[in-house]
Design an enzyme around this catalytic site. Sequence first.
Site, PDB file in Angstrom:
ATOM      1  N   ARG A 145     -14.665  22.105 -51.988  1.00  0.00           N
ATOM      2  CA  ARG A 145     -14.105  23.379 -50.668  1.00  0.00           C
ATOM      3  C   ARG A 145     -14.855  24.237 -51.225  1.00  0.00           C
ATOM      4  NH1 ARG A 145      -7.752  23.710 -50.211  1.00  0.00           N
ATOM      5  NH2 ARG A 145      -8.525  25.196 -49.045  1.00  0.00           N
ATOM      6  N   HIS A 146     -14.865  25.398 -50.315  1.00  0.00           N
ATOM      7  CA  HIS A 146     -15.852  26.671 -50.640  1.00  0.00           C
ATOM      8  C   HIS A 146     -14.819  27.271 -52.109  1.00  0.00           C
ATOM      9  CE1 HIS A 146     -12.002  28.145 -48.661  1.00  0.00           C
ATOM     10  NE2 HIS A 146     -12.238  27.200 -47.377  1.00  0.00           N
ATOM     11  N   ASN A 154      -7.278  32.361 -47.800  1.00  0.00           N
ATOM     12  CA  ASN A 154      -6.734  31.716 -49.049  1.00  0.00           C
ATOM     13  C   ASN A 154      -5.974  32.796 -49.617  1.00  0.00           C
ATOM     14  OD1 ASN A 154      -9.018  30.206 -49.685  1.00  0.00           O
ATOM     15  ND2 ASN A 154      -7.857  29.189 -48.173  1.00  0.00           N
ATOM     16  N   ARG A 177     -17.862  31.419 -45.995  1.00  0.00           N
ATOM     17  CA  ARG A 177     -17.185  30.992 -47.284  1.00  0.00           C
ATOM     18  C   ARG A 177     -17.887  29.704 -48.036  1.00  0.00           C
ATOM     19  NH1 ARG A 177     -13.934  30.391 -43.548  1.00  0.00           N
ATOM     20  NH2 ARG A 177     -12.510  28.368 -43.403  1.00  0.00           N
ATOM     21  N   GLU A 210     -14.408  23.906 -40.308  1.00  0.00           N
ATOM     22  CA  GLU A 210     -13.163  23.929 -40.534  1.00  0.00           C
ATOM     23  C   GLU A 210     -12.106  23.275 -39.012  1.00  0.00           C
ATOM     24  OE1 GLU A 210     -11.534  21.698 -42.265  1.00  0.00           O
ATOM     25  OE2 GLU A 210      -9.665  22.994 -43.620  1.00  0.00           O
ATOM     26  N   HIS A 268     -14.496  22.440 -46.357  1.00  0.00           N
ATOM     27  CA  HIS A 268     -12.911  22.768 -45.829  1.00  0.00           C
ATOM     28  C   HIS A 268     -12.002  21.823 -45.695  1.00  0.00           C
ATOM     29  CE1 HIS A 268     -15.383  26.510 -44.787  1.00  0.00           C
ATOM     30  NE2 HIS A 268     -16.260  25.863 -43.968  1.00  0.00           N
TER      31      HIS A 268
HETATM   32  O1  F6P Z   1      -5.774  27.141 -45.579  1.00  0.00           O
HETATM   33  C1  F6P Z   1      -7.174  26.306 -45.686  1.00  0.00           C
HETATM   34  C2  F6P Z   1      -7.349  25.558 -44.472  1.00  0.00           C
HETATM   35  O2  F6P Z   1      -8.789  24.976 -44.665  1.00  0.00           O
HETATM   36  C3  F6P Z   1      -7.381  26.164 -43.208  1.00  0.00           C
HETATM   37  O3  F6P Z   1      -8.857  26.870 -42.231  1.00  0.00           O
HETATM   38  C4  F6P Z   1      -7.105  25.238 -42.145  1.00  0.00           C
HETATM   39  O4  F6P Z   1      -6.994  25.207 -40.914  1.00  0.00           O
HETATM   40  C5  F6P Z   1      -6.657  23.718 -43.021  1.00  0.00           C
HETATM   41  O5  F6P Z   1      -6.202  24.282 -44.823  1.00  0.00           O
HETATM   42  C6  F6P Z   1      -6.478  22.233 -43.058  1.00  0.00           C
HETATM   43  O6  F6P Z   1      -5.304  21.967 -44.023  1.00  0.00           O
HETATM   44  P1  F6P Z   1      -3.641  21.258 -42.340  1.00  0.00           P
HETATM   45  O7  F6P Z   1      -4.403  20.101 -42.065  1.00  0.00           O
HETATM   46  O8  F6P Z   1      -3.585  20.639 -43.962  1.00  0.00           O
HETATM   47  O9  F6P Z   1      -3.423  22.706 -42.401  1.00  0.00           O
END
Ligand code: F6P
Length: 404
Positions: free
Chosen positions: A223-224, A230, A272, A292, A358
């Site tokens: 990941r970044h 975050n 990022r 992402e 991501h």
């Molecule tokens: O919070 C970081 C992130 O990369 C968000 O941008 C993204 O929506 C999420 O995690 C994805 O994870 P999950 O599917 O568990 O919500």
Amino acid sequence: MIPHRPGGQKLALVMVGLPARGKTFVARKLQRYVSWLGYRTLSVNVGDYRRARAGAKQPAAYFAPDNAATRGEREGFAMAALDDLLDWFQEGGEVGIYDATNAERLRRNTIRQRCAAAAVSVLFIETVCDDPRIIDANVRHTKLGLADYAGMGAEEAFRDFQARIAQYVRAYVPVEDDEGSYVKLIDAGKQVLSSRIEGYLSSRLVFFLMQITPTDRPIWLSRHGESEFNVVGRIGGDSPLTGQGTEYAELLASFVRARTAHPVVWTSTLQRAVATAAPLGHEVETWRALDEIDAGVCEGLTYEEIKARMPDDFAARAHDKFRYRYPRGESYADVIQRLEPVIVELERQRSPVLIVAHRAVLRALYGYLMGKPQDECPHLSMPLHTVIELTPTEYGYDEERFAL
Ligand code: F6P
């Protein structure tokens, strides 16, 4: 499950080829790919039936095509595996893989007839290789460890397996043009021949097969570094790295440099991720496909805010995280669809590859590489500031995680 696939199609991928030509390698790759795309998939290996029913340890003469004492028994194991595969198709299976040598035309004719009677299309996938260096290496890497050779010295086992191959050579007839649809992978993918390929899925599989060859290069997934979003728990967006995130970027560069001078580096287009790869000083390829998951109207919100403002959506996502699609955004299933070109390109690469992306996107990529069921993908652990190193083994990847 796949939105744009023709419905109801049943397809048997029937492997063909002498022993130690990489059939199981190809079969496993196909199985991972097809099941990742959302098809119900099963692979049966006739060798496993033989080992379970006749015992693993059989001399080379057991496999002689003119051994009247064993020929019927071997045919029986092949048909038992086919029966199981056809039963599974009856119960809703979509893409079945039949992993065996199928070196004789008579056997292949039977398979075709039985599949046709069950309304299952057949695509033969033949691995052809006459390069003794590749064959010997295959035998040493994948055969000597079989239960067939438990307790036997490596050289004796190696000679026995060569004698077994010689028995198959006596009866082997490569797939012929009048046998229907086929793909031939020659010399570990140097050449690919295909004939009478019909339909979307088969064409897609041929394209995929053109990319795969065995390699030992690692893949690093990261990941970044920590972003400003975050820290405050906001999802999506395009915020910059924090100080800690920038520190991680430096550590990641040292990690990769210590292992290779020539990585291929791919990032998403988001700042990022690009900033996290920057200290490597390497040419970086940015992919929109690595961005992402698009959280649509929820972009920039925290999970608490989503729960308070859109309780039904929050509950729906908790109920089926893989299929839930954010309003005006994406689901995990959508992410898998758009990642397909990345997978194909990844299979083609011969150099070590670093992918900086991501959480959701890396879960989907990791799910493909490690053969995880689709429904598990959205729940895989993918922490910040951790590199996942995947090193190819015979039929998959070994994994090591480094928290930097
Ligand atoms: O919070 C970081 C992130 O990369 C968000 O941008 C993204 O929506 C999420 O995690 C994805 O994870 P999950 O599917 O568990 O919500």
